[in-house]
Design a protein around this motif. Structure first.
Motif, PDB file in Angstrom:
ATOM      1  N   GLN A 178      48.012  46.621  37.387  1.00  0.00           N
ATOM      2  CA  GLN A 178      48.825  45.752  36.526  1.00  0.00           C
ATOM      3  C   GLN A 178      49.038  44.656  37.539  1.00  0.00           C
ATOM      4  OE1 GLN A 178      51.942  47.452  34.367  1.00  0.00           O
ATOM      5  NE2 GLN A 178      50.659  47.894  32.561  1.00  0.00           N
ATOM      6  N   GLY A 179      49.558  45.134  38.705  1.00  0.00           N
ATOM      7  CA  GLY A 179      49.844  44.096  39.786  1.00  0.00           C
ATOM      8  C   GLY A 179      48.819  43.094  40.135  1.00  0.00           C
ATOM      9  N   ILE A 180      47.596  43.797  40.568  1.00  0.00           N
ATOM     10  CA  ILE A 180      46.229  43.239  40.767  1.00  0.00           C
ATOM     11  C   ILE A 180      45.869  42.127  39.636  1.00  0.00           C
ATOM     12  CG2 ILE A 180      43.863  43.674  41.081  1.00  0.00           C
ATOM     13  CD1 ILE A 180      44.636  45.740  42.975  1.00  0.00           C
ATOM     14  N   ASP A 181      45.862  42.678  38.467  1.00  0.00           N
ATOM     15  CA  ASP A 181      45.644  41.858  37.292  1.00  0.00           C
ATOM     16  C   ASP A 181      46.462  40.858  37.259  1.00  0.00           C
ATOM     17  OD1 ASP A 181      44.217  41.614  34.539  1.00  0.00           O
ATOM     18  OD2 ASP A 181      46.450  41.636  33.830  1.00  0.00           O
ATOM     19  N   ALA A 182      47.759  40.769  37.594  1.00  0.00           N
ATOM     20  CA  ALA A 182      48.837  39.518  37.557  1.00  0.00           C
ATOM     21  C   ALA A 182      48.406  38.853  38.439  1.00  0.00           C
ATOM     22  CB  ALA A 182      50.192  40.067  37.563  1.00  0.00           C
ATOM     23  N   ALA A 183      48.096  38.999  39.892  1.00  0.00           N
ATOM     24  CA  ALA A 183      47.827  38.342  40.769  1.00  0.00           C
ATOM     25  C   ALA A 183      46.494  37.435  40.559  1.00  0.00           C
ATOM     26  CB  ALA A 183      47.886  39.036  42.148  1.00  0.00           C
ATOM     27  N   SER A 184      45.392  38.256  39.955  1.00  0.00           N
ATOM     28  CA  SER A 184      44.340  37.736  39.779  1.00  0.00           C
ATOM     29  C   SER A 184      44.261  36.464  38.724  1.00  0.00           C
ATOM     30  CB  SER A 184      43.416  38.561  39.219  1.00  0.00           C
ATOM     31  OG  SER A 184      42.903  39.672  40.015  1.00  0.00           O
ATOM     32  N   ARG A 185      45.305  36.694  37.804  1.00  0.00           N
ATOM     33  CA  ARG A 185      45.691  35.743  36.704  1.00  0.00           C
ATOM     34  C   ARG A 185      46.130  34.207  37.288  1.00  0.00           C
ATOM     35  NH1 ARG A 185      44.866  37.605  31.614  1.00  0.00           N
ATOM     36  NH2 ARG A 185      44.504  39.802  31.306  1.00  0.00           N
ATOM     37  N   ILE A 186      46.963  34.741  38.276  1.00  0.00           N
ATOM     38  CA  ILE A 186      47.757  33.600  39.161  1.00  0.00           C
ATOM     39  C   ILE A 186      46.777  32.992  39.980  1.00  0.00           C
ATOM     40  CG2 ILE A 186      49.330  33.032  40.924  1.00  0.00           C
ATOM     41  CD1 ILE A 186      51.147  35.346  39.734  1.00  0.00           C
ATOM     42  N   VAL A 187      45.933  33.633  40.575  1.00  0.00           N
ATOM     43  CA  VAL A 187      44.906  32.756  41.566  1.00  0.00           C
ATOM     44  C   VAL A 187      43.944  32.143  40.531  1.00  0.00           C
ATOM     45  CG1 VAL A 187      42.855  33.332  43.031  1.00  0.00           C
ATOM     46  CG2 VAL A 187      45.002  34.312  43.434  1.00  0.00           C
ATOM     47  N   GLY A 188      43.517  32.787  39.223  1.00  0.00           N
ATOM     48  CA  GLY A 188      42.613  32.238  38.377  1.00  0.00           C
ATOM     49  C   GLY A 188      43.029  30.766  38.092  1.00  0.00           C
ATOM     50  N   PHE A 189      44.487  30.477  37.761  1.00  0.00           N
ATOM     51  CA  PHE A 189      45.062  29.208  37.339  1.00  0.00           C
ATOM     52  C   PHE A 189      44.705  28.216  38.110  1.00  0.00           C
ATOM     53  CE2 PHE A 189      48.625  26.291  37.516  1.00  0.00           C
ATOM     54  CZ  PHE A 189      48.407  25.871  36.117  1.00  0.00           C
ATOM     55  N   PHE A 190      45.159  28.636  39.880  1.00  0.00           N
ATOM     56  CA  PHE A 190      44.741  27.651  40.845  1.00  0.00           C
ATOM     57  C   PHE A 190      43.336  27.408  41.253  1.00  0.00           C
ATOM     58  CE2 PHE A 190      49.262  29.081  41.703  1.00  0.00           C
ATOM     59  CZ  PHE A 190      49.723  27.994  41.800  1.00  0.00           C
ATOM     60  N   VAL A 191      42.498  28.401  40.864  1.00  0.00           N
ATOM     61  CA  VAL A 191      41.033  28.199  40.923  1.00  0.00           C
ATOM     62  C   VAL A 191      40.686  27.132  40.125  1.00  0.00           C
ATOM     63  CG1 VAL A 191      38.744  29.282  41.024  1.00  0.00           C
ATOM     64  CG2 VAL A 191      40.466  30.226  42.442  1.00  0.00           C
ATOM     65  N   SER A 192      41.207  27.144  38.841  1.00  0.00           N
ATOM     66  CA  SER A 192      40.917  26.367  37.506  1.00  0.00           C
ATOM     67  C   SER A 192      41.258  25.050  38.042  1.00  0.00           C
ATOM     68  CB  SER A 192      41.284  26.766  36.460  1.00  0.00           C
ATOM     69  OG  SER A 192      40.817  27.926  35.971  1.00  0.00           O
ATOM     70  N   ALA A 193      42.577  24.890  38.561  1.00  0.00           N
ATOM     71  CA  ALA A 193      42.969  23.545  39.096  1.00  0.00           C
ATOM     72  C   ALA A 193      42.265  23.052  39.979  1.00  0.00           C
ATOM     73  CB  ALA A 193      44.520  23.699  39.364  1.00  0.00           C
ATOM     74  N   MET A 194      41.868  23.853  41.073  1.00  0.00           N
ATOM     75  CA  MET A 194      40.981  23.455  42.271  1.00  0.00           C
ATOM     76  C   MET A 194      39.481  22.891  41.591  1.00  0.00           C
ATOM     77  SD  MET A 194      41.352  25.875  45.536  1.00  0.00           S
ATOM     78  CE  MET A 194      41.145  27.292  44.591  1.00  0.00           C
ATOM     79  N   GLY A 195      39.095  23.324  40.595  1.00  0.00           N
ATOM     80  CA  GLY A 195      37.963  23.067  39.930  1.00  0.00           C
ATOM     81  C   GLY A 195      37.923  21.792  39.285  1.00  0.00           C
ATOM     82  N   VAL A 196      38.858  21.520  38.579  1.00  0.00           N
ATOM     83  CA  VAL A 196      39.285  20.325  37.784  1.00  0.00           C
ATOM     84  C   VAL A 196      39.164  19.116  38.847  1.00  0.00           C
ATOM     85  CG1 VAL A 196      40.747  18.745  36.673  1.00  0.00           C
ATOM     86  CG2 VAL A 196      40.223  21.425  35.695  1.00  0.00           C
ATOM     87  N   ALA A 197      39.963  19.448  40.101  1.00  0.00           N
ATOM     88  CA  ALA A 197      40.064  18.356  41.000  1.00  0.00           C
ATOM     89  C   ALA A 197      38.837  18.046  41.747  1.00  0.00           C
ATOM     90  CB  ALA A 197      40.886  18.869  42.260  1.00  0.00           C
ATOM     91  N   LEU A 198      37.744  19.051  41.749  1.00  0.00           N
ATOM     92  CA  LEU A 198      36.284  18.839  42.163  1.00  0.00           C
ATOM     93  C   LEU A 198      35.825  17.830  41.622  1.00  0.00           C
ATOM     94  CD1 LEU A 198      35.189  22.169  44.363  1.00  0.00           C
ATOM     95  CD2 LEU A 198      35.647  19.789  45.234  1.00  0.00           C
ATOM     96  N   ILE A 199      36.023  18.274  40.348  1.00  0.00           N
ATOM     97  CA  ILE A 199      35.025  17.326  39.175  1.00  0.00           C
ATOM     98  C   ILE A 199      35.625  15.909  39.292  1.00  0.00           C
ATOM     99  CG2 ILE A 199      34.747  17.374  36.563  1.00  0.00           C
ATOM    100  CD1 ILE A 199      34.937  20.226  36.420  1.00  0.00           C
ATOM    101  N   PHE A 200      36.900  15.820  39.353  1.00  0.00           N
ATOM    102  CA  PHE A 200      37.481  14.507  39.198  1.00  0.00           C
ATOM    103  C   PHE A 200      37.196  13.679  40.556  1.00  0.00           C
ATOM    104  CE2 PHE A 200      40.799  11.384  40.584  1.00  0.00           C
ATOM    105  CZ  PHE A 200      40.892  10.701  39.601  1.00  0.00           C
ATOM    106  N   HIS A 201      37.011  14.251  41.611  1.00  0.00           N
ATOM    107  CA  HIS A 201      36.908  13.536  42.948  1.00  0.00           C
ATOM    108  C   HIS A 201      35.126  13.231  42.845  1.00  0.00           C
ATOM    109  CE1 HIS A 201      40.623  13.315  44.448  1.00  0.00           C
ATOM    110  NE2 HIS A 201      40.841  14.783  44.571  1.00  0.00           N
ATOM    111  N   GLY A 202      34.470  14.570  42.480  1.00  0.00           N
ATOM    112  CA  GLY A 202      33.066  14.083  42.411  1.00  0.00           C
ATOM    113  C   GLY A 202      32.705  13.005  41.679  1.00  0.00           C
ATOM    114  N   THR A 203      33.169  12.767  40.448  1.00  0.00           N
ATOM    115  CA  THR A 203      32.720  11.922  39.295  1.00  0.00           C
ATOM    116  C   THR A 203      33.192  10.572  39.780  1.00  0.00           C
ATOM    117  OG1 THR A 203      33.118  13.609  37.481  1.00  0.00           O
ATOM    118  CG2 THR A 203      33.008  11.368  37.122  1.00  0.00           C
ATOM    119  N   VAL A 204      34.339  10.573  40.447  1.00  0.00           N
ATOM    120  CA  VAL A 204      34.833   9.052  41.125  1.00  0.00           C
ATOM    121  C   VAL A 204      33.954   8.676  42.092  1.00  0.00           C
ATOM    122  CG1 VAL A 204      36.451   7.982  42.350  1.00  0.00           C
ATOM    123  CG2 VAL A 204      37.378   9.502  40.383  1.00  0.00           C
ATOM    124  N   GLU A 205      33.441   9.523  43.016  1.00  0.00           N
ATOM    125  CA  GLU A 205      32.642   9.366  44.172  1.00  0.00           C
ATOM    126  C   GLU A 205      31.112   8.873  43.490  1.00  0.00           C
ATOM    127  OE1 GLU A 205      30.178  11.449  47.855  1.00  0.00           O
ATOM    128  OE2 GLU A 205      32.019  12.384  47.025  1.00  0.00           O
TER     129      GLU A 205
END
Length: 220
Positions: A178-205
Motif C-alpha cells: 500500500q505504501g508503494i502504491d501511494a508513493a507511485s501515485r504521488i510520483v505519477g502526479f508529478f510525472v504527469s505535470a512534467m509531461g504537460v510542461a514538456l508539451i507546452f515548451h515543445g509547442t512554444v519552441e
C-alpha cells in the motif's frame, strides 16, 4: 543558482521520477522470487549498469538520430511529454491490463536487461526525456561542465535505484504494497505535470521556429 547545479537537480529528479525505483521493487522481487541475496544483488547491479549504458547512448547519440531522421527537438519534447503524461496517469490510476507498465513474471538469466532495465526502469519516457535534455546541454555556455553535471545526475539517480533494488525486501516490508502504491501515485502526479510542461515548451519552441510566436527558440 549555477546553471550546472540547476541541470544536475533537474536531470536527477526527472530521471528518478521516471525510473521510479519504488515501482520497480515489487517487479524486481517477483522476477527473482526464490533467488538468494547474492543473486539479487548481481541482477540489480547488472540491470542498473544496463540503464547507465542506455542513458549515455541516448544522451550522446540522441541528437545524431534526430538529425538522421530529420526530427526537430521540439517534436521530441511534445512526444516525450505525451508519453510522460500517459505514464504519469497510469501510475496515478493503474489500469487492470497493465498498460505501459509491465508486471512481474517468472525470472530468467536475462531479466537484468529485459524487462528490468528496459522497459521497467528505462522506457519510452526516459528515452524522450534524455534526448530532450541534450538540447539543454548543447545550448549551455559551458558544454563540458554541463555534460559533467548531467553525467553526475545519471550516476546519482542510478545509484539510488540500485540501493532500492538491493534493499527491496526491507523496503517492501517497511512500507508494504500500500505504501508503494501511494508513493507511485504521488510520483505519477508529478510525472504527469512534467509531461504537460514538456508539451507546452515543445509547442512554444515549435511555433517560435516557424515565426508564429515571437522569441528565440529554446536550445538555440
Amino acid at each position: 543558482m549555477d546553471p550546472a547545479v540547476t541541470l544536475f537537480v533537474s536531470m536527477f529528479t526527472t530521471l528518478l521520477a521516471i525510473i521510479n525505483p519504488l515501482e520497480a521493487v515489487p517487479v524486481f522481487l517477483g522476477l527473482l522470487e526464490g533467488k538468494g541475496d547474492a543473486e539479487r544483488q548481481r541482477v540489480a547491479r547488472k540491470a542498473c549498469w544496463n540503464v547507465v549504458l542506455l542513458t549515455f547512448f541516448f544522451l550522446i547519440f540522441g541528437n545524431v538520430l534526430l538529425r538522421l531522421f530529420d526530427v526537430p527537438l521540439s517534436m521530441v519534447r511534445v512526444v516525450g511529454g505525451v508519453i510522460l503524461m500517459r505514464l504519469g496517469f497510469e501510475l496515478f490510476s493503474p489500469s487492470p491490463s497493465g498498460g505501459m507498465i509491465p508486471s512481474g513474471g517468472s525470472g530468467d538469466q536475462h531479466v537484468s536487461f529485459i524487462p528490468l532495465a528496459m522497459p521497467i526502469m528505462f522506457g519510452p519516457g526516459a528515452i524522450a526525456t534524455v534526448i530532450g535534455l541534450t538540447s539543454t546541454i548543447k545550448s549551455s555556455g559551458h558544454l563540458v561542465l554541463s555534460f559533467a553535471a548531467a553525467s553526475a545526475a545519471v550516476f546519482a539517480a542510478i545509484f539510488v535505484t540500485y540501493l532500492s533494488l538491493v534493499y527491496a525486501k526491507a523496503i517492501l516490508s517497511k512500507i508494504g504494497p500500500q505504501g508503494i502504491d501511494a508513493a507511485s501515485r504521488i510520483v505519477g502526479f508529478f510525472v504527469s505535470a512534467m509531461g504537460v510542461a514538456l508539451i507546452f515548451h515543445g509547442t512554444v519552441e515549435f511555433l517560435q521556429s516557424y515565426g508564429v510566436l515571437l522569441g528565440k527558440p529554446a536550445g538555440q
